[in-house]
Design an enzyme around this catalytic site. Structure first.
Site, PDB file in Angstrom:
ATOM      1  N   ASP A   1      -8.047  -2.756  -7.777  1.00  4.16           N
ATOM      2  CA  ASP A   1      -8.346  -1.048  -7.625  1.00  4.16           C
ATOM      3  C   ASP A   1      -7.599  -0.549  -8.604  1.00  4.16           C
ATOM      4  O   ASP A   1      -7.949   0.497  -8.987  1.00  4.16           O
ATOM      5  CB  ASP A   1      -7.702  -0.986  -6.430  1.00  4.16           C
TER       6      ASP A   1
ATOM      7  N   ASN B   1      -4.555  -4.605  -5.531  1.00  2.43           N
ATOM      8  CA  ASN B   1      -5.801  -4.790  -5.011  1.00  2.43           C
ATOM      9  C   ASN B   1      -5.286  -4.869  -3.264  1.00  2.43           C
ATOM     10  O   ASN B   1      -4.191  -4.695  -2.976  1.00  2.43           O
ATOM     11  CB  ASN B   1      -6.198  -6.119  -5.339  1.00  2.43           C
ATOM     12  N   LYS B   2      -6.466  -5.104  -2.786  1.00  8.18           N
ATOM     13  CA  LYS B   2      -6.534  -4.985  -1.126  1.00  8.18           C
ATOM     14  C   LYS B   2      -5.245  -5.876  -0.768  1.00  8.18           C
ATOM     15  O   LYS B   2      -5.046  -6.917  -1.134  1.00  8.18           O
ATOM     16  CB  LYS B   2      -7.799  -5.873  -0.828  1.00  8.18           C
TER      17      LYS B   2
ATOM     18  N   ARG C   1      -9.107   9.325  -2.026  1.00  9.34           N
ATOM     19  CA  ARG C   1      -8.308   8.034  -1.708  1.00  9.34           C
ATOM     20  C   ARG C   1      -7.654   7.917  -3.096  1.00  9.34           C
ATOM     21  O   ARG C   1      -7.816   8.171  -4.219  1.00  9.34           O
ATOM     22  CB  ARG C   1      -9.199   6.738  -1.833  1.00  9.34           C
TER      23      ARG C   1
ATOM     24  N   ARG D   1     -16.752   1.931  -0.419  1.00 13.79           N
ATOM     25  CA  ARG D   1     -15.525   1.241  -0.892  1.00 13.79           C
ATOM     26  C   ARG D   1     -15.634   0.395  -2.032  1.00 13.79           C
ATOM     27  O   ARG D   1     -16.911   0.064  -2.195  1.00 13.79           O
ATOM     28  CB  ARG D   1     -14.731   0.859   0.339  1.00 13.79           C
ATOM     29  N   GLY D   2     -14.365   0.272  -2.448  1.00 13.40           N
ATOM     30  CA  GLY D   2     -14.315  -0.583  -3.615  1.00 13.40           C
ATOM     31  C   GLY D   2     -14.429   0.252  -4.928  1.00 13.40           C
ATOM     32  O   GLY D   2     -15.229   1.151  -5.131  1.00 13.40           O
ATOM     33  N   ALA D   3     -13.314  -0.392  -5.847  1.00 13.18           N
ATOM     34  CA  ALA D   3     -13.011   0.754  -6.902  1.00 13.18           C
ATOM     35  C   ALA D   3     -14.188   1.151  -7.823  1.00 13.18           C
ATOM     36  O   ALA D   3     -14.404   2.545  -7.864  1.00 13.18           O
ATOM     37  CB  ALA D   3     -11.914   0.439  -7.780  1.00 13.18           C
TER      38      ALA D   3
HETATM   39  O1  MRU Z   1     -10.251  -0.343   0.719  1.00 17.34           O
HETATM   40  P1  MRU Z   1     -11.004  -0.942  -0.099  1.00 17.34           P
HETATM   41  O2  MRU Z   1     -12.321  -1.623   0.488  1.00 17.34           O
HETATM   42  O3  MRU Z   1     -11.984   0.052  -1.050  1.00 17.34           O
HETATM   43  O4  MRU Z   1     -10.707  -1.907  -1.135  1.00 17.34           O
HETATM   44  C1  MRU Z   1     -11.436  -2.720  -2.183  1.00 17.34           C
HETATM   45  C2  MRU Z   1     -10.794  -3.892  -2.856  1.00 17.34           C
HETATM   46  O5  MRU Z   1      -9.617  -3.814  -2.678  1.00 17.34           O
HETATM   47  C3  MRU Z   1     -11.386  -4.577  -3.720  1.00 17.34           C
HETATM   48  O6  MRU Z   1     -11.389  -5.874  -3.863  1.00 17.34           O
HETATM   49  C4  MRU Z   1     -11.158  -3.840  -5.062  1.00 17.34           C
HETATM   50  O7  MRU Z   1     -11.821  -2.539  -5.170  1.00 17.34           O
HETATM   51  C5  MRU Z   1     -11.999  -4.442  -6.207  1.00 17.34           C
HETATM   52  S1  MRU Z   1     -13.682  -3.964  -6.047  1.00 17.34           S
HETATM   53  C6  MRU Z   1     -14.646  -4.600  -7.322  1.00 17.34           C
END
Ligand code: MRU
Length: 346
Positions: free
Chosen positions: A238, A248-249, A88, A45-47
């Site tokens: 994201d 973002n999250k 996603r 996970r994470g963009a």
């Molecule tokens: O649902 P996730 O864990 O994929 O969400 C990730 C986030 O929101 C991160 O903060 C975002 O992707 C930045 S990562 C470099």
């Protein structure tokens, strides 16, 4: 040191982030549909990490197609890309990476046929991976200049090595660079309900790097800010709209509002590949809604809500650009008005 994502002996190797911090387990994938499922199920996970993984998944898809007919290859390849795209909806790096792979296939097929294209896809995926490592380092350097000696930095979710190709990360890259520059910083990590990326991943990464970190629950951030225990906020993204609105999250928007109320600079760190110039404002960013069980149960286990309760579980929120002090990219730091400053960095 752990590896987030790797192209290893013709496989995509991912650290299973669902098991961290208790277990450091690696999974090998040979099928692109399984890679899509791994993205959906939060193995990775994470963009930026999702983008790199999708590029490698597309390589697997290409390699598995058994034909010498370029038309048939492209049709089957498109189908696999569709499945990866559906994994996603919010992180734009997924679509950005898939588009890169599509372009490689479209140009390589007429040039050199199917086998040549399979080779080119692998080369491109490795390039996406290697570029991300370099970009993260550069963002870290650019962002560290904004950090003052002795700062306490609050971060939300996980935007570290685990959210990217590896090593630095985005928001945590800034923190790591400031730490390495001897700025004597401290970090406050929001636990980040419901997946607890802050507690499980950010705290783990920072402790491995020996960067001082204190963990709080999400609802404690305002209290700490009021007590002047936070000097800066640095988060990842994201998807960033052309006007600088940031998805973002979930919970990031709340932190940004609190930071504004307490005159604390709120910074976003993201590679240029996270900026979606096709989407004018944050209103156009699709927000993923996930399974209710993520809210009613802790980590898929203990139930904490009554059976049958109605649940809303948006995985992201949008922070409007007027709450943001700067967007740190590998090309420099954009400031308001963001529409102009982001376009200039393009
Ligand atoms: O649902 P996730 O864990 O994929 O969400 C990730 C986030 O929101 C991160 O903060 C975002 O992707 C930045 S990562 C470099």
């Amino acid at each position: 040191m752990f590896k987030t994502v790797e192209w290893k002996n013709g496989c995509v190797r991912l650290i299973d982030q669902r098991l961290l911090p208790e277990e450091e387990t690696y999974l090998d994938f040979t099928d692109s549909d399984d890679v899509a499922r791994a993205i959906k199920d939060m193995v990775v996970r994470g963009a930026p990490a999702i983008g790199v993984t999708a590029a490698m998944g597309a390589t697997l898809a290409g390699k598995a197609i058994e034909t010498n007919d370029t038309g048939e290859f492209m049709a089957k390849f498109e189908k696999a890309l569709e499945t990866l795209s559906a994994s996603r909806p919010t992180a734009v790096n997924l679509f950005w990476a898939i588009e890169r792979m599509r372009k490689v296939a479209k140009t390589s097929l007429p040039d050199g046929g199917v086998d040549f294209t399979k080779q080119k896809l692998e080369e491109e995926a490795i390039k996406v991976y290697e570029e991300d490592l370099v970009i993260n380092k550069k963002m870290g350097e650019n962002g560290a200049e904004l950090i003052e000696a002795g700062d306490t930095i609050l971060t939300h979710c996980n935007a570290g090595a685990l959210a990217t190709a590896g090593d630095y990360g985005t928001a945590l890259g800034v923190i790591k660079a400031a730490h390495l520059a001897g700025k004597n910083i401290k970090v406050i990590a929001d636990e980040t309900r419901p997946w607890l990326q802050g507690a499980r991943l950010t705290a783990w990464e920072l402790m491995k790097e020996k960067i001082p970190v204190r963990l709080i629950t999400d609802n404690m951030a305002g209290h700490l800010m009021k007590k002047r225990l936070v000097n800066k906020v640095v988060v990842g993204a994201d998807r960033i709209a052309a006007n600088g609105d940031v998805a973002n999250k979930i919970g990031t928007y709340t932190v940004a509002v609190l930071a504004k109320r307490h005159n604390i600079p709120f910074y976003v760190t993201a590679p240029m590949s996270t900026i979606d110039f096709e989407t004018a404002t944050g209103d156009g960013i699709p927000i993923e809604e996930r399974d209710p069980s993520e809210v009613t149960n802790i980590m898929g286990g203990q139930r904490i809500a009554p059976e049958g309760v109605e649940v809303y579980n948006p995985a992201f929120d949008v922070t409007p650009n007027d709450l943001i002090a700067g967007i740190i990219t590998e090309k420099g730091v954009a400031r308001a008005p963001f529409k102009e400053s982001l376009a200039k960095l393009r």
